[in-house]
Design a protein around this motif. Structure first.
Motif, PDB file in Angstrom:
ATOM      1  N   ASP A 138       0.803  -1.217   0.000  1.00 26.99           N
ATOM      2  CA  ASP A 138       0.000   0.000   0.000  1.00 26.99           C
ATOM      3  C   ASP A 138       0.840   1.274   0.000  1.00 26.99           C
ATOM      4  O   ASP A 138       0.312   2.364   0.184  1.00 26.99           O
ATOM      5  N   GLU A 139       2.150   1.118  -0.179  1.00 25.37           N
ATOM      6  CA  GLU A 139       3.012   2.298  -0.265  1.00 25.37           C
ATOM      7  C   GLU A 139       3.592   2.398  -1.666  1.00 25.37           C
ATOM      8  O   GLU A 139       4.130   1.423  -2.191  1.00 25.37           O
ATOM      9  N   VAL A 160      18.314   9.479 -10.955  1.00 24.89           N
ATOM     10  CA  VAL A 160      17.387   8.764 -10.070  1.00 24.89           C
ATOM     11  C   VAL A 160      17.686   7.278 -10.168  1.00 24.89           C
ATOM     12  O   VAL A 160      17.651   6.695 -11.263  1.00 24.89           O
ATOM     13  N   GLN A 161      17.955   6.651  -9.023  1.00 26.29           N
ATOM     14  CA  GLN A 161      18.315   5.233  -9.056  1.00 26.29           C
ATOM     15  C   GLN A 161      17.889   4.526  -7.760  1.00 26.29           C
ATOM     16  O   GLN A 161      17.699   5.146  -6.724  1.00 26.29           O
ATOM     17  N   ARG A 162      17.711   3.219  -7.896  1.00 26.98           N
ATOM     18  CA  ARG A 162      17.420   2.334  -6.778  1.00 26.98           C
ATOM     19  C   ARG A 162      16.183   2.770  -5.977  1.00 26.98           C
ATOM     20  O   ARG A 162      16.202   2.783  -4.744  1.00 26.98           O
ATOM     21  N   ILE A 163      15.131   3.100  -6.685  1.00 30.03           N
ATOM     22  CA  ILE A 163      13.811   3.263  -6.081  1.00 30.03           C
ATOM     23  C   ILE A 163      13.107   1.923  -6.270  1.00 30.03           C
ATOM     24  O   ILE A 163      12.929   1.479  -7.408  1.00 30.03           O
ATOM     25  N   GLU A 164      12.693   1.266  -5.179  1.00 28.80           N
ATOM     26  CA  GLU A 164      12.298  -0.141  -5.304  1.00 28.80           C
ATOM     27  C   GLU A 164      11.087  -0.480  -4.438  1.00 28.80           C
ATOM     28  O   GLU A 164      11.018  -0.103  -3.267  1.00 28.80           O
ATOM     29  N   ASN A 171       4.042  -0.689  -5.963  1.00 29.16           N
ATOM     30  CA  ASN A 171       4.214   0.321  -6.998  1.00 29.16           C
ATOM     31  C   ASN A 171       5.384   1.233  -6.665  1.00 29.16           C
ATOM     32  O   ASN A 171       5.622   1.574  -5.498  1.00 29.16           O
ATOM     33  N   GLY A 172       6.094   1.627  -7.709  1.00 28.01           N
ATOM     34  CA  GLY A 172       7.186   2.572  -7.546  1.00 28.01           C
ATOM     35  C   GLY A 172       7.382   3.368  -8.826  1.00 28.01           C
ATOM     36  O   GLY A 172       7.038   2.911  -9.921  1.00 28.01           O
ATOM     37  N   ALA A 200       3.877  -2.623 -10.501  1.00 25.26           N
ATOM     38  CA  ALA A 200       2.919  -2.398 -11.590  1.00 25.26           C
ATOM     39  C   ALA A 200       3.011  -0.995 -12.178  1.00 25.26           C
ATOM     40  O   ALA A 200       2.138  -0.596 -12.953  1.00 25.26           O
ATOM     41  N   SER A 201       4.067  -0.247 -11.864  1.00 25.70           N
ATOM     42  CA  SER A 201       4.152   1.158 -12.269  1.00 25.70           C
ATOM     43  C   SER A 201       5.302   1.428 -13.246  1.00 25.70           C
ATOM     44  O   SER A 201       5.843   0.494 -13.826  1.00 25.70           O
TER      45      SER A 201
END
Length: 464
Positions: A138-139, A160-164, A171-172, A200-201
């Motif tokens: 949910d985040e 922008v890197q390593r958003i997981e 979702n990210g 899913a993003s």
């Protein structure tokens, strides 16, 4: 005496005008450093410590210079600039500035390292934004989040890197622009967006009521869902009649290694577009290079009765993608389609490398009144040039296209769900013009991805 008084008054007025003009155009500089202190004045010698404090006092005309170091905090832009006095956040000179989400609190909802909400005339430049991760379904984790009615926003030369997200249904986003209100003039240039786990993003997405944008000269790579996405009709905008991205340009970007394969939200599917228009309108996609992704460029709508409309896909180089080079139309009859669009001067080289029968150009459901013109298509391992397994395409014009004839290799064309093993029969079935040809385009060096045409190329007379 009277003349002297008049002269004195005139000089006084001029001085006052100059003072006001100077004050109205004065640019303020604020400095932030990891060894600073928020009790200081924010000057170069007495810098602030936190981005939060800097943002609280950065009003129109302010440049925030961030000194080298790692800042484990959020940057929430608190004020708007103006047309003549924007607000800028950037590193001091060429110092390396990292905004890290490593120790940010994990909680439900949207968590972003940088947030611009209902602000105007703001530039974020030259920052490294990284290491925001979640296990919560949910985040939604986001590197840079622009929302509300924010307009005249520039994101330039950021990394922008390593958003997981590690949640199965998580979702990210690397960069997310969500026009819940009316947005205009969004500029995203020279950024690197890489190594993201998106669920899913999408890596770089514009969604909702956005009228006017540029996405240029970015590098988007090694992400496990869509690279660049332009979306409509998802209920993001408060004005439902304007709930779609429109009037923009996506150009000179390099996009590669974009694939959902192994993404927990998709399993073993190859369904991520390098560049995807999902319900956008009046968009030009030109001079991009997309390779080793699931789908090079896709334009359609995932909502039945809605369309990707007036999309110009021009002069892109698209090679060695896993499923197909360019896809238009809905992937099933419950989706929307593609209308009044122009696909021209693209080089589609040996896509469909996984043998998924997507060919070089995939024409799917509800594809009407489009022009496919002056493209060069070289078949991949499946030997399929055009893959059209639906019969719902109408009034599409094929003209001046070149199909790469290779010695000892046969081609396959699928048109309205009928296979054609000879070019002449396909040409009749598709009503292609007389200039459409089956020849060797004679590239300079396709093995090293040099797709320039040699001087003696017969294709020059057809597509130039």
């Amino acid at each position: 005496m009277k003349n002297l008084v008049l002269i004195f008054l005139a000089v006084t007025v001029i001085i006052l005008v100059l003072i006001v003009f100077k004050n109205n155009n004065e640019q303020q500089d604020i400095y932030v450093a990891v060894d600073g202190n928020d009790e200081q004045d924010g000057s170069k010698l007495l810098p602030l410590r936190t981005l939060k404090k800097a943002a609280s006092i950065a009003e129109a005309g302010t440049t925030v210079h961030i000194r080298e170091g790692i800042y484990e905090e959020k940057l929430v832009v608190q004020h708007s600039g103006t047309k003549s006095k924007e607000i800028i956040f950037k590193p001091y000179k060429n110092e390396q500035v990292i905004l890290s989400g490593k120790n940010l609190k994990i909680e439900e909802g949207d968590t972003s390292i940088i947030t611009i909400d209902n602000k105007n005339y703001v530039t974020i430049s030259g920052l490294i934004i990284q290491d925001l991760k979640t296990d919560l379904a949910d985040e939604t984790v986001i590197g840079v989040f622009v929302t509300g009615s924010s307009s005249h926003i520039t994101l330039d030369s950021n990394h922008v890197q390593r958003i997981e997200t590690h949640a199965e249904e998580g979702n990210g986003h690397g960069i997310a622009i969500y026009g819940t209100g009316s947005m205009k003039d969004i500029t995203i240039t020279n950024n690197i967006v890489e190594d993201l786990k998106l669920g899913a993003s999408e890596a770089l997405v514009l969604n909702g009521n956005i009228d006017g944008f540029k996405i240029e000269h970015n590098l988007v790579r090694r992400n496990n869902n869509i690279g660049i996405d332009l979306i409509g009709y998802e209920g993001v905008a408060s004005d439902k009649k304007a709930d779609f991205v429109r009037n923009g340009v996506v150009s000179h970007n390099t996009v590669h290694n974009i694939s959902t394969y192994g993404n927990p939200a998709y399993g073993e599917e190859y369904s991520a577009g390098g560049i995807y228009v999902d319900g956008g309108r009046d968009i030009t996609i030109e001079k991009n290079t997309i390779y080793q992704s699931d789908i090079g460029i896709e334009a359609t709508s995932e909502h039945k009765g809605k369309y990707a409309e007036n999309i110009d896909i021009i002069n892109n180089t698209i090679y060695e993608n896993f499923y197909t080079g360019i896809a238009i139309g809905g992937y099933d009859e419950e989706r929307g389609g593609t209308i009044h669009s122009f696909i021209s001067q693209n080089k589609l080289y040996r896509n469909d490398t996984k043998g998924l029968d997507g060919g070089q150009l995939m024409i799917q459901h509800d594809v009407r009144n489009n022009t496919i013109d002056q493209n060069i298509l070289s078949a991949g391992p499946s030997r399929i040039f055009i893959a059209n397994y639906f019969t719902t395409n109408e009034n599409n014009e094929l003209r001046h296209n070149v199909f790469h004839k290779e010695e000892g290799e046969k081609g396959i064309w699928v048109w309205k769900d009928e296979d054609f093993a000879t070019f002449s029969k396909f040409k009749i079935a598709s009503n292609s013009d007389t200039e459409t040809s089956y020849i060797d385009p004679n590239y300079v060096d396709p093995s090293s991805h040099d797709f320039r045409l040699k001087e003696d190329s017969l294709a020059r007379d057809i597509i130039e």
